[in-house]
Design a protein around this motif. Structure first.
Motif, PDB file in Angstrom:
ATOM      1  N   ASP A 128      23.502 -17.645  -5.615  1.00 22.74           N
ATOM      2  CA  ASP A 128      24.146 -16.079  -5.574  1.00 22.74           C
ATOM      3  C   ASP A 128      23.413 -15.577  -4.288  1.00 22.74           C
ATOM      4  O   ASP A 128      21.846 -15.945  -3.530  1.00 22.74           O
ATOM      5  CB  ASP A 128      23.158 -15.137  -6.362  1.00 22.74           C
ATOM      6  CG  ASP A 128      23.323 -13.742  -6.063  1.00 22.74           C
ATOM      7  OD1 ASP A 128      23.879 -13.015  -6.531  1.00 22.74           O
ATOM      8  OD2 ASP A 128      22.263 -13.624  -5.138  1.00 22.74           O
ATOM      9  N   ASP A 129      24.263 -15.350  -2.971  1.00 20.17           N
ATOM     10  CA  ASP A 129      23.564 -14.976  -2.154  1.00 20.17           C
ATOM     11  C   ASP A 129      22.977 -14.259  -1.485  1.00 20.17           C
ATOM     12  O   ASP A 129      22.314 -14.103  -0.828  1.00 20.17           O
ATOM     13  CB  ASP A 129      25.556 -14.440  -0.714  1.00 20.17           C
ATOM     14  CG  ASP A 129      26.279 -16.244  -0.489  1.00 20.17           C
ATOM     15  OD1 ASP A 129      25.556 -17.161  -0.515  1.00 20.17           O
ATOM     16  OD2 ASP A 129      27.499 -15.623  -0.611  1.00 20.17           O
ATOM     17  N   LEU A 157      19.491 -15.434  -1.828  1.00 20.16           N
ATOM     18  CA  LEU A 157      19.398 -17.035  -0.769  1.00 20.16           C
ATOM     19  C   LEU A 157      18.636 -16.140   0.651  1.00 20.16           C
ATOM     20  O   LEU A 157      17.905 -16.286   1.635  1.00 20.16           O
ATOM     21  CB  LEU A 157      20.871 -17.763   0.124  1.00 20.16           C
ATOM     22  CG  LEU A 157      21.197 -18.713  -0.730  1.00 20.16           C
ATOM     23  CD1 LEU A 157      22.683 -19.353  -0.630  1.00 20.16           C
ATOM     24  CD2 LEU A 157      20.082 -19.632  -1.406  1.00 20.16           C
ATOM     25  N   ALA A 158      19.309 -15.052   1.123  1.00 18.96           N
ATOM     26  CA  ALA A 158      18.656 -13.795   1.694  1.00 18.96           C
ATOM     27  C   ALA A 158      17.652 -13.241   1.391  1.00 18.96           C
ATOM     28  O   ALA A 158      16.409 -13.619   2.682  1.00 18.96           O
ATOM     29  CB  ALA A 158      20.151 -13.085   2.051  1.00 18.96           C
ATOM     30  N   HIS A 199      21.373 -21.248   4.486  1.00 18.13           N
ATOM     31  CA  HIS A 199      22.491 -21.200   3.968  1.00 18.13           C
ATOM     32  C   HIS A 199      23.298 -20.679   2.983  1.00 18.13           C
ATOM     33  O   HIS A 199      22.323 -19.211   2.729  1.00 18.13           O
ATOM     34  CB  HIS A 199      22.303 -22.902   3.363  1.00 18.13           C
ATOM     35  CG  HIS A 199      21.714 -22.800   2.006  1.00 18.13           C
ATOM     36  ND1 HIS A 199      20.922 -23.120   1.913  1.00 18.13           N
ATOM     37  CD2 HIS A 199      21.979 -22.894   0.874  1.00 18.13           C
ATOM     38  CE1 HIS A 199      19.961 -22.805   0.719  1.00 18.13           C
ATOM     39  NE2 HIS A 199      21.012 -22.335   0.156  1.00 18.13           N
ATOM     40  N   SER A 200      24.528 -20.653   2.700  1.00 11.65           N
ATOM     41  CA  SER A 200      25.178 -19.879   2.049  1.00 11.65           C
ATOM     42  C   SER A 200      25.302 -20.900   0.550  1.00 11.65           C
ATOM     43  O   SER A 200      25.907 -21.813   0.691  1.00 11.65           O
ATOM     44  CB  SER A 200      26.768 -19.313   2.438  1.00 11.65           C
ATOM     45  OG  SER A 200      27.263 -20.348   2.830  1.00 11.65           O
ATOM     46  N   VAL A 201      25.951 -20.129  -0.562  1.00 14.26           N
ATOM     47  CA  VAL A 201      26.585 -20.741  -1.619  1.00 14.26           C
ATOM     48  C   VAL A 201      27.904 -21.713  -1.380  1.00 14.26           C
ATOM     49  O   VAL A 201      27.467 -22.633  -1.902  1.00 14.26           O
ATOM     50  CB  VAL A 201      27.101 -19.958  -2.921  1.00 14.26           C
ATOM     51  CG1 VAL A 201      28.054 -20.291  -3.695  1.00 14.26           C
ATOM     52  CG2 VAL A 201      25.413 -18.357  -3.545  1.00 14.26           C
ATOM     53  N   SER A 240      26.904 -24.993   0.078  1.00 16.61           N
ATOM     54  CA  SER A 240      25.792 -25.371  -0.593  1.00 16.61           C
ATOM     55  C   SER A 240      26.948 -26.447  -2.046  1.00 16.61           C
ATOM     56  O   SER A 240      26.242 -27.576  -1.831  1.00 16.61           O
ATOM     57  CB  SER A 240      25.350 -24.368  -1.442  1.00 16.61           C
ATOM     58  OG  SER A 240      23.973 -24.064  -1.123  1.00 16.61           O
TER      59      SER A 240
END
Length: 400
Positions: free
Chosen positions: A140-141, A144-145, A151-153, A156
């Motif tokens: 989930d972006d 992640l933040a 990185h982003s989904v 990934s």
């Protein structure tokens, strides 16, 4: 000898037990707010200088443990996928020259799923890495933040596809029990992760570690961690879903298809000897606990001064070894064989655990005793930290 692990086979054959090698790369692009590992952000890293330093540190340990083949190598960090493939190749080649490799050696490297690091995967595989551990951490972006990931989904997904193309075995790391994460959200994320088809998953509940940025944020009221009941619900769900998918837990946070368990981590949990080199790395060899200097600059200075970077080297008495082995081994679904531990430490099997506390906890269904084998049950695993101090009977004098 069906059913015996490597340690048992070695004991019966009276040959030296296997050896694992851990190599710590301490550098990261940024420090994650939940991380309490020995990681450091530097503007630049001299790959040649670090290759030389790590090779010298390795050579020192090799001189003390000749004749014992390596069963695994693990590049951890920090972010070891920031190492140049040439550095990784040089370290693997040197390890093979020093010790020799057991058949089917496992060589793992931790990696972040950024496009820059994924571009190195082909060269890392060519260097000898055959297993990669990808720190996806979330699918989930927004999460992640929150976790401070760079990185982003989408990255990934791309990195995982490249990893599965180049490496025979792939692990993915995910962090759950995040603030306000619902059971439905975690189930969706977990089932998506399982659909990737990797043979191993490391699933960690978010913990607030002392000295991290998250600790400061919690202390100042910026967010509230998941409470114990919420975390327990997600843990139980995790066990059920992964087991049904063919990746049961073999350790409290690690799940694998049968035969795909991390051999390197099993060396820790089964209390085999392992060499640790690189800044801050711990090791256990020949009943001695070792630790390297933690700060990168101090590590390099010690290498220049001594041709190794050992900061401490402490003999472990039998009680200390037994305590460490129990604390590690009871994390495993396979449990502990008390007779085997008695043979390793010289402490009588019936003196290792408090039988009164053991009987009481067994009646609660949290521990299972089968002859001289003790196993924490799935019901007991979430309570492991509370159970262990009650049942471990030996008094350790391990170094701080």
């Amino acid at each position: 000898m069906p059913g015996l692990n490597l340690l048992e086979v070695s004991a019966f054959a009276k040959v030296p037990t296997p050896l694992a090698l851990y190599i710590h790369w301490p550098f990261c692009i940024s420090k994650c707010p939940y991380c309490d590992f020995n990681s450091h952000v530097r503007e630049s890293v001299d790959q040649d200088a670090w290759r030389t330093a790590l090779l010298k540190d390795m050579a020192h340990e090799a001189g003390l443990t000749k004749g014992r083949p390596l069963t695994s190598i693990f590049f951890g960090g920090g972010t070891p996928s920031l190492m140049s493939p040439a550095t990784v190749s040089a370290l693997i080649d040197a390890a093979q020259a020093h010790w020799g490799f057991a058949d089917n050696i496992e060589i793992t490297l931790e990696a972040n799923p950024s496009s820059v690091e994924a571009a190195r995967f082909a060269d890392l595989a060519q260097a000898g890495v055959n297993r990669v551990s990808l720190g996806l951490q979330s699918l989930d972006d927004a999460a992640l933040a929150f976790l401070g990931r760079a990185h982003s989904v989408a990255e990934s997904h791309d990195a995982l596809a490249i990893a599965q193309q180049h490496f025979g075995r792939v692990n993915i790391d995910l962090i759950y029990a995040r603030p306000d994460q619902t059971a439905d959200q975690w189930e969706t994320e977990l089932r998506q992760a399982l659909s990737f088809g990797t043979d191993h998953m490391s699933l960690y509940q978010l913990t607030i570690e002392p000295g991290t940025r998250f600790e400061t944020m919690v202390r100042t009221g910026q967010f509230i961690p998941a409470d114990n009941d919420e975390a327990a619900t997600l843990y139980d769900m995790t066990q059920s879903i992964t087991a049904a998918a063919g990746l049961p837990a073999y350790e409290i946070s690690n799940h694998a298809r049968h035969g795909s368990e991390s051999r390197h981590n099993l060396s820790y949990w089964r209390y085999d000897d392992y060499i640790g080199i690189g800044p801050g790395a711990h090791g256990r060899r020949l009943n001695i606990a070792t630790q390297r200097h933690k700060k990168p600059e101090n590590f390099v200075a010690a290498i220049d001064r001594n041709a190794h970077a050992i900061a401490s080297e402490d003999a472990l008495d039998p009680a200390s070894r037994a305590t460490e082995a129990l604390l590690m081994g009871l994390r495993l679904s396979e449990g502990i064989c008390l007779d085997r531990l008695s043979q390793k430490t010289g402490i009588a099997a019936d003196a290792l655990l408090d039988t009164g506390a053991l009987d009481h906890i067994a009646k609660l269904g949290l521990i299972r005793c089968d002859g001289n084998k003790v196993t924490v049950t799935p019901k007991g695993m979430p309570l492991l930290d509370a159970i262990l101090p009650q049942i471990v009977a030996v008094e350790a004098n391990a170094p701080a």
